[in-house]
Design a protein around this motif. Structure first.
Motif, PDB file in Angstrom:
ATOM      1  N   GLN A  52       0.758  -1.208   0.061  1.00  0.00           N
ATOM      2  CA  GLN A  52      -0.166  -0.127  -0.176  1.00  0.00           C
ATOM      3  C   GLN A  52       0.813   1.218   0.022  1.00  0.00           C
ATOM      4  O   GLN A  52       2.022   1.334   0.263  1.00  0.00           O
ATOM      5  CB  GLN A  52      -0.676   0.033   1.328  1.00  0.00           C
ATOM      6  CG  GLN A  52      -0.049  -0.227   2.471  1.00  0.00           C
ATOM      7  CD  GLN A  52      -0.942  -0.237   3.601  1.00  0.00           C
ATOM      8  OE1 GLN A  52      -1.431   0.574   4.562  1.00  0.00           O
ATOM      9  NE2 GLN A  52      -1.747  -1.602   3.740  1.00  0.00           N
ATOM     10  N   ALA A  53       0.096   2.262  -0.378  1.00  0.00           N
ATOM     11  CA  ALA A  53       0.940   3.592  -0.279  1.00  0.00           C
ATOM     12  C   ALA A  53      -0.383   4.644   0.335  1.00  0.00           C
ATOM     13  O   ALA A  53      -1.578   4.358   0.175  1.00  0.00           O
ATOM     14  CB  ALA A  53       1.426   4.322  -1.692  1.00  0.00           C
ATOM     15  N   HIS A  54       0.213   5.836   1.077  1.00  0.00           N
ATOM     16  CA  HIS A  54      -0.940   6.868   1.629  1.00  0.00           C
ATOM     17  C   HIS A  54      -0.671   8.119   0.401  1.00  0.00           C
ATOM     18  O   HIS A  54       0.454   8.512   0.354  1.00  0.00           O
ATOM     19  CB  HIS A  54      -0.652   6.985   2.920  1.00  0.00           C
ATOM     20  CG  HIS A  54      -0.498   5.651   3.695  1.00  0.00           C
ATOM     21  ND1 HIS A  54      -1.519   4.702   3.781  1.00  0.00           N
ATOM     22  CD2 HIS A  54       0.470   5.031   4.371  1.00  0.00           C
ATOM     23  CE1 HIS A  54      -1.395   3.866   4.624  1.00  0.00           C
ATOM     24  NE2 HIS A  54      -0.346   3.868   4.909  1.00  0.00           N
ATOM     25  N   PRO A  55      -1.747   8.989   0.690  1.00  0.00           N
ATOM     26  CA  PRO A  55      -1.714  10.004  -0.161  1.00  0.00           C
ATOM     27  C   PRO A  55      -1.154  11.275   0.532  1.00  0.00           C
ATOM     28  O   PRO A  55      -1.137  11.235   1.917  1.00  0.00           O
ATOM     29  CB  PRO A  55      -3.232  10.279  -0.536  1.00  0.00           C
ATOM     30  CG  PRO A  55      -3.922   9.420   0.635  1.00  0.00           C
ATOM     31  CD  PRO A  55      -3.286   8.465   1.047  1.00  0.00           C
ATOM     32  N   SER A  56      -0.775  12.412  -0.296  1.00  0.00           N
ATOM     33  CA  SER A  56      -0.385  13.547   0.480  1.00  0.00           C
ATOM     34  C   SER A  56      -1.577  14.165   1.144  1.00  0.00           C
ATOM     35  O   SER A  56      -2.554  13.986   0.685  1.00  0.00           O
ATOM     36  CB  SER A  56       0.354  14.281  -0.423  1.00  0.00           C
ATOM     37  OG  SER A  56      -0.422  14.976  -1.341  1.00  0.00           O
ATOM     38  N   ALA A  57      -1.293  15.351   1.913  1.00  0.00           N
ATOM     39  CA  ALA A  57      -2.453  16.228   2.518  1.00  0.00           C
ATOM     40  C   ALA A  57      -3.099  16.908   1.124  1.00  0.00           C
ATOM     41  O   ALA A  57      -4.462  16.764   1.291  1.00  0.00           O
ATOM     42  CB  ALA A  57      -1.873  17.496   3.020  1.00  0.00           C
ATOM     43  N   ASN A  89       5.072   6.599  -0.439  1.00  0.00           N
ATOM     44  CA  ASN A  89       5.922   5.557  -0.332  1.00  0.00           C
ATOM     45  C   ASN A  89       5.233   3.883  -0.433  1.00  0.00           C
ATOM     46  O   ASN A  89       4.534   3.924   0.641  1.00  0.00           O
ATOM     47  CB  ASN A  89       6.946   5.564   1.049  1.00  0.00           C
ATOM     48  CG  ASN A  89       7.907   4.486   1.240  1.00  0.00           C
ATOM     49  OD1 ASN A  89       7.636   3.356   1.281  1.00  0.00           O
ATOM     50  ND2 ASN A  89       8.802   5.021   0.992  1.00  0.00           N
ATOM     51  N   LEU A  90       5.579   3.387  -1.348  1.00  0.00           N
ATOM     52  CA  LEU A  90       4.911   1.923  -1.465  1.00  0.00           C
ATOM     53  C   LEU A  90       5.548   1.110  -0.478  1.00  0.00           C
ATOM     54  O   LEU A  90       6.734   1.024  -0.604  1.00  0.00           O
ATOM     55  CB  LEU A  90       4.994   1.603  -2.728  1.00  0.00           C
ATOM     56  CG  LEU A  90       4.288   0.227  -3.111  1.00  0.00           C
ATOM     57  CD1 LEU A  90       2.649   0.436  -3.249  1.00  0.00           C
ATOM     58  CD2 LEU A  90       4.602  -0.393  -4.621  1.00  0.00           C
TER      59      LEU A  90
END
Length: 406
Positions: free
Chosen positions: A98-103, A262-263
């Protein structure tokens, strides 16, 4: 200052022994216990037993007195929300990739899905909230992970070490453009392969990895990881994607910071994790949950490099792990056997103290005292007086301190 009663999340990838043993409960637990949550996340907020004998959630306490609990600056900056969530992770089996998005991506994606009328708890919802989700994980035991795209030259070397007839053209694709654009092209190609093509390529790659392990090749750890993932997810493109990421082994006290894009994939071990109080996740694979490939490709950062391993900057009793995340800061304090120096914890910001070894006495300037045992945590509101923390007993003692960022 008050002791917290925290929720355990029973995900299938968790351990039946780690969290129960940490808390002094019967081992093994009836079911896997994956995460211990400490904070004010709406899904499972910590609870506090008040002086009146009534138990309330930390979320309710913040709603009743946001300034007193968070401090004026934190309350204003984060809209009366505790910006971080502290966890203990007990990883027995690999999580999803997984990865997480920016603000900015989170705010835009949340607004888009709200406008489309997608329920926030829908299985295909990518952005249930409008905030970013950076995270930092600090190992309590040897901790294994995949994180960030490896240097392309090294990845080409790995792919050639396990090369098969079906893999060769993909190896050359990256070799012809060994940079972040080449990595994007290869990753995109692999995760969009038709299932029939994937079903031909994956067995070839897994067989080549078996041979590499038998021959004690240079990429033994990487191949063993791919084989483990391939056994659990035999038809999943995420198994191929695992070949592109840095394979990391953290020792106790070492940490990695995972910024937006970041994956990553946690493989095995026990750790303390601090993250922004958000549920925004874009999954790549290795999971039965929703995978949105176009949205994932918008979020993932394809810059390639060695993943930095953090040991922390020296602090008054251990180390502090500095990052650029405004939502949180994590520090670790250690007392070896026989040491008894005090730690002064100053007021002004919301804080959670977590004991992971030994036992601690916490004494406030107003005279209140509490004992913090192994596996226990404590809430310190911003408006509370300063506290002094010192170990009880003669053995090793360890404390983690979570607070809002700078």
């Amino acid at each position: 200052m008050e002791l917290l009663r925290n929720a355990v999340r029973p995900y299938a990838w968790g351990s039946r022994t780690t969290i129960p043993a940490l808390q002094g409960r019967e081992v093994p637990a009836p079911h896997p216990e994956a995460e211990l949550w400490m904070g004010a996340h709406p899904g499972d907020p910590s609870r506090i037993l008040g002086a009146d004998g009534v138990e309330r959630t930390l979320l309710e306490l913040l709603e009743g007195d946001p300034i007193g609990h968070l401090g004026e600056e934190t309350a204003q900056r984060w809209n009366n929300r505790l910006p971080f969530l502290l966890k203990i992770l007990a990883v027995e089996e690999p999580l999803s990739m997984q990865a997480h998005p920016s603000a900015e991506q989170s705010a835009e994606g949340h607004a888009r899905e709200e406008a489309a009328g997608i329920p926030r708890d829908a299985s295909n919802r990518n952005y249930p909230d409008p905030t970013a989700k950076p995270e930092l994980v600090c190992a309590l035991t040897e901790f294994h992970a995949l994180a960030g795209f490896r240097d392309p030259a090294q990845t080409v070397k790995l792919l050639r070490a396990v090369e098969t007839p079906g893999l060769a053209k993909y190896t050359e694709l990256l070799a012809a453009q060994p940079d972040s654009d080449g990595m994007r092209a290869l990753f995109t190609t692999w995760i969009t392969l038709p299932q029939a093509s994937l079903d031909e390529l994956l067995p070839e790659v897994l067989d080549a990895c078996v041979l590499h392990v038998k021959e004690h090749g240079e990429f033994d750890a990487e191949c063993r990881t791919v084989l483990e993932l391939g056994e659990a997810h035999p038809r999943d493109a995420g198994v191929l994607a695992a070949l592109l990421l840095n394979r990391l082994t953290l020792s106790a006290g070492e940490a990695i910071y995972l910024p937006a894009g970041n994956l990553h994939l946690y493989l095995h071990g026990t750790a303390v994790e601090i993250l922004a109080n958000s549920d925004n996740i874009l999954r790549c694979g290795l999971t039965p949950k929703h995978v949105d490939v176009p949205e994932l490709l918008r979020v993932v950062d394809f810059e390639c490099c060695d993943m930095p391993i953090l040991t922390g900057e020296p602090s008054e009793c251990g180390a502090v792990y500095h990052t650029d995340a405004p939502e949180f800061e994590l520090s670790r304090c250690e007392w070896e056997a026989g040491e008894d120096h005090e730690l002064l914890v100053r007021p002004g910001s919301p804080q959670i103290l977590l004991c992971t070894a030994g036992e601690l006495l916490v004494r406030a300037e107003d005279g209140k005292e509490l004992t913090l045992g192994r596996g226990e945590s404590m809430w310190l509101p911003a408006s509370d007086p300063a506290v002094r923390v010192r170990p009880l007993g003669a053995g090793r003692t360890q404390l983690f301190r979570a607070t809002s960022g700078k």
